[in-house]
Design a protein around this motif. Structure first.
Motif, short mmCIF file in Angstrom:
data_model
loop_
_atom_site.label_atom_id
_atom_site.label_comp_id
_atom_site.label_asym_id
_atom_site.label_seq_id
_atom_site.Cartn_x
_atom_site.Cartn_y
_atom_site.Cartn_z
N ALA A 63 0.79 -1.23 0.00
CA ALA A 63 0.00 0.00 0.00
C ALA A 63 0.82 1.28 0.00
CB ALA A 63 -0.95 -0.01 1.20
N PHE A 64 2.10 1.20 0.31
CA PHE A 64 2.89 2.42 0.47
C PHE A 64 4.02 2.50 -0.55
CE2 PHE A 64 0.85 1.13 4.35
CZ PHE A 64 0.01 2.21 4.54
N GLU A 65 3.89 1.77 -1.66
CA GLU A 65 4.83 1.82 -2.77
C GLU A 65 4.12 2.45 -3.96
OE1 GLU A 65 8.08 0.70 -2.79
OE2 GLU A 65 7.87 0.26 -0.66
N ASP A 66 4.89 3.03 -4.88
CA ASP A 66 4.31 3.62 -6.08
C ASP A 66 3.46 2.60 -6.81
OD1 ASP A 66 5.54 6.06 -5.62
OD2 ASP A 66 7.25 5.64 -6.93
N GLY A 67 2.24 2.98 -7.14
CA GLY A 67 1.34 2.11 -7.87
C GLY A 67 0.67 1.04 -7.04
N GLN A 68 0.99 0.95 -5.77
CA GLN A 68 0.42 -0.06 -4.86
C GLN A 68 0.40 -1.44 -5.51
OE1 GLN A 68 -3.35 1.61 -3.59
NE2 GLN A 68 -2.31 2.84 -2.05
N PRO A 69 1.57 -1.97 -5.88
CA PRO A 69 1.62 -3.25 -6.59
C PRO A 69 1.20 -4.44 -5.74
CG PRO A 69 3.82 -2.62 -5.90
CD PRO A 69 2.91 -1.46 -5.55
N TRP A 70 0.70 -5.45 -6.42
CA TRP A 70 0.37 -6.73 -5.80
C TRP A 70 1.54 -7.68 -6.03
CZ3 TRP A 70 -3.82 -8.13 -2.91
CH2 TRP A 70 -4.90 -7.25 -2.89
#
Length: 167
Positions: A63-70
């Motif tokens: 949730a706290f990375e660019d783009g909110q990756p899965w």
């Protein structure tokens, strides 16, 4: 704000471990819940879904990375409330880490260990883990969340120059 990095490197039979510790004013079961319950991990790292069990994988949204990756996380070991070992694979390579909890009276020591294949890129990796572990502390204690700008690039040189610590 100036923060002091705490990460250390240790040689092992299988390579090098990055170790970062934190102390919580809470019993071990409460800290364990902050690491394993989806609604609590969402507060400091990201939410996850799936059937969590050793040998199985869950999906995690950072949730706290660019783009909110899965990403997909494999649960390699789960020994409540003392040890959780995870691994994943992404474009940056393979990641293997574990969290070990040790009760100390009314406090709990958290020992985060990332098993490294190489120390290349440690100047980017180390500050990120310091940041996330401080987010975990803040979420757990209900204090203000830290800003990543206080960690990177301020801690990059420390981690780039880190050498093996004696055991």
């Amino acid at each position: 704000m100036t923060l002091t990095p705490t990460g250390r490197l240790f040689g092992t039979d299988r390579g090098t471990d990055l170790v970062i510790t934190r102390e919580f004013r809470a019993p071990v079961e409460d800290v364990w819940a902050s690491l394993t319950e989806p609604d609590r991990t969402a507060r400091w790292y990201g939410r996850w879904d799936g059937h969590a069990a050793p040998g199985r994988s869950v999906r995690l949204q950072m949730a706290f990375e660019d783009g909110q990756p899965w990403s997909e996380l494999r649960i390699d070991a789960c020994e409540p409330p003392r040890r959780l070992a995870l691994s994943s694979q992404d474009e940056a390579g393979s990641w293997r880490w574990e969290v070990q909890l040790t009760p100390q009276g009314e406090r709990t020591e958290l020992r985060f260990v990332q098993h490294l294949d190489t120390v290349e890129g440690l100047g980017e990796i180390g500050p990120g883990w310091e940041y996330y572990l401080d987010r975990l502390l803040a979420a757990h204690h209900g204090t203000t969340m830290p800003s990543f700008d206080d960690y990177y690039p301020a801690m990059k040189t420390y981690f780039d120059q880190l050498s093996l610590s004696p055991r």
